[in-house]
Design a protein around this motif. Structure first.
Motif, mmCIF file in Angstrom:
data_model
loop_
_atom_site.group_PDB
_atom_site.id
_atom_site.type_symbol
_atom_site.label_atom_id
_atom_site.label_comp_id
_atom_site.label_asym_id
_atom_site.label_seq_id
_atom_site.Cartn_x
_atom_site.Cartn_y
_atom_site.Cartn_z
ATOM 1 N N ALA A 91 16.822 -15.105 26.870
ATOM 2 C CA ALA A 91 17.400 -15.151 25.529
ATOM 3 C C ALA A 91 17.138 -13.852 24.780
ATOM 4 O O ALA A 91 18.024 -13.323 24.092
ATOM 5 N N MET A 92 15.917 -13.316 24.922
ATOM 6 C CA MET A 92 15.581 -12.061 24.251
ATOM 7 C C MET A 92 16.404 -10.898 24.803
ATOM 8 O O MET A 92 16.916 -10.063 24.038
ATOM 9 N N ILE A 93 16.557 -10.834 26.129
ATOM 10 C CA ILE A 93 17.347 -9.769 26.737
ATOM 11 C C ILE A 93 18.818 -9.921 26.352
ATOM 12 O O ILE A 93 19.520 -8.921 26.135
ATOM 13 N N ALA A 94 19.299 -11.169 26.241
ATOM 14 C CA ALA A 94 20.685 -11.395 25.820
ATOM 15 C C ALA A 94 20.917 -10.861 24.412
ATOM 16 O O ALA A 94 21.955 -10.234 24.135
ATOM 17 N N GLU A 95 19.953 -11.085 23.520
ATOM 18 C CA GLU A 95 20.070 -10.570 22.152
ATOM 19 C C GLU A 95 20.085 -9.049 22.142
ATOM 20 O O GLU A 95 20.885 -8.422 21.437
ATOM 21 N N ARG A 96 19.207 -8.427 22.928
ATOM 22 C CA ARG A 96 19.172 -6.967 23.003
ATOM 23 C C ARG A 96 20.453 -6.425 23.654
ATOM 24 O O ARG A 96 20.944 -5.352 23.283
#
Length: 295
Positions: A91-96
């Motif tokens: 989820a964090m990588i998707a946001e970035r």
């Protein structure tokens, strides 16, 4: 790798991970300036990593010295927290990824509703898998050897191989796009400087583009993840298809890598996230000043 050395390293990594993730949770929760979109994903990952470091090695240690330990319950809870960490990272990588690759659509895509949905999914999917493993443990003896093999292959492909491929692909795309933006911005700034030199008006060209620290944050976190889960995929393939013999040292190394995957993330934030580093220094300086005043 001797067993004693393994337990010593395991406890050291566990303590380091607990302290690091607890600090990330504390600093984000206390500093309102860190209550941004990206930080909610980091907070979710820090909570998941804290759960992994607090439950994984300690539960293994208890089961190692206590014969009465229920290994099925331990495995289910450990799997839940490690899967929560994996999906929180995705989820964090998707946001970035959206912030860098689709920066013009970021505000429209990353709404409060979508943020809540992404964070909820990163914890909801592991909860669903936890319930599935509990049902499986009740009826596991009814499965044939072929059924167990199919179940293991499906799980490995869906929740080990696929996330690894997605994260590696997203990271390579981020590197490609950031490189492309950097080249374009460099040409633009050179043109601005040339125009300034030809003009009598003196202006300083602003620094624009993707911050290198953000890109390196993604690269380092994903590299740690791939190292850890690559080892797990290797062990799963060896055990499932009996293609190779997995030694005790390899399994012990995987346990340490799994802990390191959760323990090193706070260190990456502290080094590469400038705002977290700045707020950490500010909080520590305030405490130092208050201590000096009291003394």
């Amino acid at each position: 790798m001797s067993v004693n050395w393994f337990w010593i390293v395991g406890w050291l990594v566990t303590v380091f991970g607990l302290m690091g993730n607890a600090w990330v949770i504390l600093i984000i929760a206390r500093r309102k300036r860190l209550h941004t979109t990206a930080k909610w994903f980091i907070l979710s990952l820090a909570v998941a990593d804290f759960s992994v470091t607090s439950g994984y090695f300690s539960a293994s240690f208890v089961c190692n010295v206590n014969v009465a330990c229920n290994d099925v319950i331990r495995f289910n809870f450990v799997s839940f927290f490690t899967e929560a960490s994996m999906f929180a990272l995705m989820a964090m990588i998707a946001e970035r990824y959206i912030a860098i690759v689709y920066c013009l659509k970021y505000v429209r895509v990353m709404t409060k509703k979508n943020i809540v949905a992404m964070v909820a999914a990163s914890w909801g999917i592991p909860t669903f898998l936890f319930a599935g493993r509990w049902v499986q443990s009740k009826y596991y003896h009814r499965l044939s050897v072929r059924g167990e093999l199919i179940l293991t292959i499906c799980y490995t492909m869906l929740f080990e191989v696929t996330p690894t491929i997605i994260l590696v692909t997203a990271t390579l795309h981020i590197l490609l796009i950031s490189r492309k933006i950097s080249v374009e911005m460099s040409k633009l700034l050179n043109q601005v400087r040339f125009n300034q030199a030809s003009s009598s008006v003196g202006m300083r060209a602003p620094k624009v583009g993707v911050k290198k620290s953000i890109v390196w944050l993604v690269v380092v976190v994903v590299a740690i993840f791939v190292t850890c889960y690559g080892t797990e995929i290797y062990i799963t393939i060896c055990d499932t298809f009996q293609l190779c013999e997995v030694t005790v040292d390899t399994r012990s190394a995987f346990s340490v890598l799994l802990l390191a995957n959760s323990a090193l993330n706070p260190l990456v934030y502290a080094v590469l996230k400038q705002d977290i580093k700045r707020e950490t220094k500010g909080l520590l300086c305030c405490r130092a000043v208050k201590t000096n005043r009291i003394n």
